[in-house]
Write a protein that holds these residues in place. Structure first.
Motif, PDB file in Angstrom:
ATOM      1  N   MET A  83       0.844  -1.169   0.000  1.00  0.00           N
ATOM      2  CA  MET A  83       0.000   0.000   0.000  1.00  0.00           C
ATOM      3  C   MET A  83       0.894   1.239   0.000  1.00  0.00           C
ATOM      4  O   MET A  83       1.906   1.276   0.688  1.00  0.00           O
ATOM      5  N   ARG A  84       0.514   2.230  -0.728  1.00  0.00           N
ATOM      6  CA  ARG A  84       1.270   3.489  -0.759  1.00  0.00           C
ATOM      7  C   ARG A  84       1.116   4.222   0.571  1.00  0.00           C
ATOM      8  O   ARG A  84       0.074   4.137   1.210  1.00  0.00           O
ATOM      9  N   PRO A  85       2.155   4.970   0.957  1.00  0.00           N
ATOM     10  CA  PRO A  85       2.092   5.663   2.255  1.00  0.00           C
ATOM     11  C   PRO A  85       0.878   6.588   2.397  1.00  0.00           C
ATOM     12  O   PRO A  85       0.247   6.604   3.455  1.00  0.00           O
ATOM     13  N   ALA A  86       0.546   7.336   1.352  1.00  0.00           N
ATOM     14  CA  ALA A  86      -0.597   8.254   1.455  1.00  0.00           C
ATOM     15  C   ALA A  86      -1.896   7.485   1.702  1.00  0.00           C
ATOM     16  O   ALA A  86      -2.722   7.887   2.527  1.00  0.00           O
ATOM     17  N   SER A  87      -2.070   6.362   1.016  1.00  0.00           N
ATOM     18  CA  SER A  87      -3.270   5.542   1.230  1.00  0.00           C
ATOM     19  C   SER A  87      -3.261   4.932   2.626  1.00  0.00           C
ATOM     20  O   SER A  87      -4.301   4.884   3.294  1.00  0.00           O
ATOM     21  N   ALA A  88      -2.092   4.453   3.059  1.00  0.00           N
ATOM     22  CA  ALA A  88      -1.986   3.853   4.390  1.00  0.00           C
ATOM     23  C   ALA A  88      -2.319   4.886   5.467  1.00  0.00           C
ATOM     24  O   ALA A  88      -3.022   4.572   6.439  1.00  0.00           O
ATOM     25  N   ILE A  89      -1.844   6.097   5.304  1.00  0.00           N
ATOM     26  CA  ILE A  89      -2.138   7.161   6.274  1.00  0.00           C
ATOM     27  C   ILE A  89      -3.633   7.475   6.282  1.00  0.00           C
ATOM     28  O   ILE A  89      -4.262   7.568   7.338  1.00  0.00           O
TER      29      ILE A  89
END
Length: 165
Positions: free
Chosen positions: A1-7
């Motif tokens: 998962m990309r960091p922005a999505s994970a956040i």
């Protein structure tokens, strides 16, 4: 998962799960009315709430940024998170939520929240034993085995554990 999505998804889960368990339900029980707590008890309550909230936010950030996932079972981390508070205790998020509830019990001088905190902890314990630990053993067999051998489930270590490289 990309960091922005994970956040993003971690923030959504933070509001839904811990927000409900440690925010909405205690409010529904107490209406957040200050009871007859004495200053030492209110100070303890404030410390537990503040410390629990700081720990919870730290853990959610670690899951998103280091684990590349969320604490939610539907979007778990891609990597096992064994840094920060996880070097001392295996379940710091659950400890944080219970600490927030206990802090409110002290702040509002409400025994009902003590009972609720015990129920929440028992539910967390059952979830950890029946779902979380078996799932992590399958997902990260060697790493999780070393982690569980060194880091206690609920009682924090005095010295932080260092994962083998």
């Amino acid at each position: 998962m990309r960091p922005a999505s994970a956040i993003f998804w971690s923030a959504v889960f933070l509001v839904i799960a811990p927000g409900t368990l440690a925010g909405y339900i205690p409010w529904a029980i107490t209406d957040w009315q200050l009871g007859r707590a004495r200053p030492p008890l209110t100070a303890l309550g404030g410390l537990l709430i503040g410390g629990g909230l700081a720990l919870l936010l730290e853990c959610f950030a670690r899951f998103a940024l280091q684990g590349r996932g969320t604490p939610a079972p539907v979007a778990p981390p891609e990597r096992l998170v064994v840094t920060g508070p996880y070097r001392r205790v295996r379940n710091p998020m659950y400890v944080a939520v219970v600490a927030i509830i206990l802090g409110q019990a002290a702040l509002f001088a409400d025994v009902r929240l003590l009972v609720y905190a015990l129920i929440v902890w028992l539910a967390f314990h059952a979830f950890v034993l029946l779902y979380e630990e078996p799932t992590l053993r399958r997902a990260f067999p060697e790493d999780y085995e070393a982690f569980t051998a060194a880091v206690p489930r609920w009682r924090p270590r005095l010295r932080p554990w260092r994962a083998p490289t």
